[in-house]
Design a protein around this motif. Sequence first.
Motif, PDB file in Angstrom:
ATOM      1  N   LEU A  61      65.251  56.475 -28.696  1.00 44.25           N
ATOM      2  CA  LEU A  61      64.522  55.579 -29.630  1.00 44.25           C
ATOM      3  C   LEU A  61      64.651  56.186 -30.757  1.00 44.25           C
ATOM      4  O   LEU A  61      64.643  55.497 -31.863  1.00 44.25           O
ATOM      5  CB  LEU A  61      63.096  55.342 -29.219  1.00 44.25           C
ATOM      6  CG  LEU A  61      62.176  54.599 -29.988  1.00 44.25           C
ATOM      7  CD1 LEU A  61      62.722  53.237 -30.280  1.00 44.25           C
ATOM      8  CD2 LEU A  61      60.714  54.376 -29.251  1.00 44.25           C
ATOM      9  N   ASP A  62      64.270  57.556 -31.094  1.00 38.16           N
ATOM     10  CA  ASP A  62      64.374  58.186 -32.467  1.00 38.16           C
ATOM     11  C   ASP A  62      65.732  57.906 -33.002  1.00 38.16           C
ATOM     12  O   ASP A  62      65.795  57.967 -34.229  1.00 38.16           O
ATOM     13  CB  ASP A  62      63.969  59.550 -32.359  1.00 38.16           C
ATOM     14  CG  ASP A  62      62.652  59.923 -31.887  1.00 38.16           C
ATOM     15  OD1 ASP A  62      61.454  58.875 -32.065  1.00 38.16           O
ATOM     16  OD2 ASP A  62      62.405  61.065 -31.385  1.00 38.16           O
ATOM     17  N   LEU A  63      66.741  57.918 -32.331  1.00 39.19           N
ATOM     18  CA  LEU A  63      68.189  57.785 -32.815  1.00 39.19           C
ATOM     19  C   LEU A  63      68.017  56.372 -33.562  1.00 39.19           C
ATOM     20  O   LEU A  63      68.646  56.184 -34.323  1.00 39.19           O
ATOM     21  CB  LEU A  63      69.107  57.959 -31.925  1.00 39.19           C
ATOM     22  CG  LEU A  63      70.721  57.562 -32.190  1.00 39.19           C
ATOM     23  CD1 LEU A  63      71.162  58.458 -33.178  1.00 39.19           C
ATOM     24  CD2 LEU A  63      71.398  57.411 -30.820  1.00 39.19           C
ATOM     25  N   LEU A  64      67.797  55.190 -32.679  1.00 38.67           N
ATOM     26  CA  LEU A  64      67.667  53.870 -33.111  1.00 38.67           C
ATOM     27  C   LEU A  64      66.840  53.729 -34.311  1.00 38.67           C
ATOM     28  O   LEU A  64      67.457  53.038 -35.370  1.00 38.67           O
ATOM     29  CB  LEU A  64      67.418  52.930 -31.816  1.00 38.67           C
ATOM     30  CG  LEU A  64      68.336  52.951 -30.596  1.00 38.67           C
ATOM     31  CD1 LEU A  64      67.927  52.047 -29.869  1.00 38.67           C
ATOM     32  CD2 LEU A  64      69.990  53.150 -31.170  1.00 38.67           C
TER      33      LEU A  64
ATOM     34  N   ALA B  94      65.933  56.024 -36.527  1.00 36.26           N
ATOM     35  CA  ALA B  94      66.687  56.577 -37.745  1.00 36.26           C
ATOM     36  C   ALA B  94      67.991  55.888 -38.410  1.00 36.26           C
ATOM     37  O   ALA B  94      68.013  55.322 -39.508  1.00 36.26           O
ATOM     38  CB  ALA B  94      67.434  57.801 -37.335  1.00 36.26           C
ATOM     39  N   ILE B  95      68.756  55.008 -37.433  1.00 38.81           N
ATOM     40  CA  ILE B  95      69.764  54.142 -37.966  1.00 38.81           C
ATOM     41  C   ILE B  95      69.395  52.856 -38.566  1.00 38.81           C
ATOM     42  O   ILE B  95      69.666  52.497 -39.451  1.00 38.81           O
ATOM     43  CB  ILE B  95      70.598  53.728 -36.609  1.00 38.81           C
ATOM     44  CG1 ILE B  95      71.370  55.004 -36.147  1.00 38.81           C
ATOM     45  CG2 ILE B  95      71.596  52.753 -36.995  1.00 38.81           C
ATOM     46  CD1 ILE B  95      72.014  54.693 -34.638  1.00 38.81           C
ATOM     47  N   VAL B  96      68.316  52.386 -38.019  1.00 37.24           N
ATOM     48  CA  VAL B  96      67.874  50.966 -38.469  1.00 37.24           C
ATOM     49  C   VAL B  96      66.776  51.087 -39.732  1.00 37.24           C
ATOM     50  O   VAL B  96      66.394  50.387 -40.480  1.00 37.24           O
ATOM     51  CB  VAL B  96      67.302  50.160 -37.542  1.00 37.24           C
ATOM     52  CG1 VAL B  96      68.345  49.544 -36.306  1.00 37.24           C
ATOM     53  CG2 VAL B  96      65.998  50.594 -36.746  1.00 37.24           C
ATOM     54  N   SER B  97      66.338  52.565 -39.787  1.00 37.35           N
ATOM     55  CA  SER B  97      65.505  52.909 -40.891  1.00 37.35           C
ATOM     56  C   SER B  97      65.715  52.330 -42.299  1.00 37.35           C
ATOM     57  O   SER B  97      65.213  52.031 -43.325  1.00 37.35           O
ATOM     58  CB  SER B  97      64.985  54.196 -41.286  1.00 37.35           C
ATOM     59  OG  SER B  97      66.032  55.061 -41.311  1.00 37.35           O
ATOM     60  N   ASN B  98      67.224  52.353 -42.385  1.00 37.55           N
ATOM     61  CA  ASN B  98      67.893  51.889 -43.611  1.00 37.55           C
ATOM     62  C   ASN B  98      68.421  50.513 -43.097  1.00 37.55           C
ATOM     63  O   ASN B  98      69.386  50.319 -42.546  1.00 37.55           O
ATOM     64  CB  ASN B  98      69.124  52.899 -43.847  1.00 37.55           C
ATOM     65  CG  ASN B  98      69.984  52.468 -45.206  1.00 37.55           C
ATOM     66  OD1 ASN B  98      69.947  51.238 -45.617  1.00 37.55           O
ATOM     67  ND2 ASN B  98      70.898  53.315 -45.833  1.00 37.55           N
ATOM     68  N   ASP B  99      68.049  49.499 -43.672  1.00 39.43           N
ATOM     69  CA  ASP B  99      68.380  48.173 -43.351  1.00 39.43           C
ATOM     70  C   ASP B  99      69.867  47.742 -43.653  1.00 39.43           C
ATOM     71  O   ASP B  99      70.233  46.683 -43.493  1.00 39.43           O
ATOM     72  CB  ASP B  99      67.396  47.146 -43.582  1.00 39.43           C
ATOM     73  CG  ASP B  99      66.890  46.994 -45.108  1.00 39.43           C
ATOM     74  OD1 ASP B  99      67.659  47.933 -46.081  1.00 39.43           O
ATOM     75  OD2 ASP B  99      66.071  46.342 -45.578  1.00 39.43           O
ATOM     76  N   ASP B 100      70.440  48.624 -44.827  1.00 42.23           N
ATOM     77  CA  ASP B 100      71.841  48.250 -44.938  1.00 42.23           C
ATOM     78  C   ASP B 100      72.873  48.649 -43.754  1.00 42.23           C
ATOM     79  O   ASP B 100      74.069  48.473 -44.148  1.00 42.23           O
ATOM     80  CB  ASP B 100      72.353  49.136 -46.251  1.00 42.23           C
ATOM     81  CG  ASP B 100      71.513  48.546 -47.448  1.00 42.23           C
ATOM     82  OD1 ASP B 100      71.134  47.462 -47.509  1.00 42.23           O
ATOM     83  OD2 ASP B 100      71.496  49.602 -48.341  1.00 42.23           O
ATOM     84  N   ASN B 101      72.257  49.242 -42.793  1.00 41.33           N
ATOM     85  CA  ASN B 101      73.339  49.685 -41.558  1.00 41.33           C
ATOM     86  C   ASN B 101      73.564  48.696 -40.648  1.00 41.33           C
ATOM     87  O   ASN B 101      74.418  48.775 -39.874  1.00 41.33           O
ATOM     88  CB  ASN B 101      72.490  50.700 -40.861  1.00 41.33           C
ATOM     89  CG  ASN B 101      72.297  52.197 -41.726  1.00 41.33           C
ATOM     90  OD1 ASN B 101      73.452  52.336 -42.514  1.00 41.33           O
ATOM     91  ND2 ASN B 101      71.819  53.186 -41.280  1.00 41.33           N
ATOM     92  N   LEU B 102      72.815  47.449 -40.723  1.00 39.79           N
ATOM     93  CA  LEU B 102      73.139  46.073 -40.106  1.00 39.79           C
ATOM     94  C   LEU B 102      73.300  45.231 -40.755  1.00 39.79           C
ATOM     95  O   LEU B 102      72.596  45.063 -41.969  1.00 39.79           O
ATOM     96  CB  LEU B 102      72.113  45.974 -38.813  1.00 39.79           C
ATOM     97  CG  LEU B 102      72.013  47.008 -37.695  1.00 39.79           C
ATOM     98  CD1 LEU B 102      71.064  46.625 -36.773  1.00 39.79           C
ATOM     99  CD2 LEU B 102      73.442  47.361 -37.157  1.00 39.79           C
TER     100      LEU B 102
END
Length: 98
Positions: free
Chosen positions: A21-24, A26-34
Amino acid sequence: MATTTSVCMLSHVANLLGEDLDLLEAIVSNDDNLTYGNIVSVQVDQETYQTALTDDGIGELRDMLRAARISTEEWQGFLEDFVGNPDIIARVKDMPLR
């Protein structure tokens, strides 16, 4: 573009994908990643928001992780670029390549 009628909380997405969960987070904390609109903030109460993903967002995240795990070098580079948090990286760096 299809109308979004449901979203999945990020904790549920972590379970679906078998990911940390922490990995996900971290990834989506920057909404430019999706792609724009695939990450949704759900207001739980006056002061609390939780992250959710659309079905397209889940698919995009799954594809992103699959591509990153193509090799150990790709995975390490992905973690450094998209996660950055040394504690999370240490915990997930040895997850099996899929």
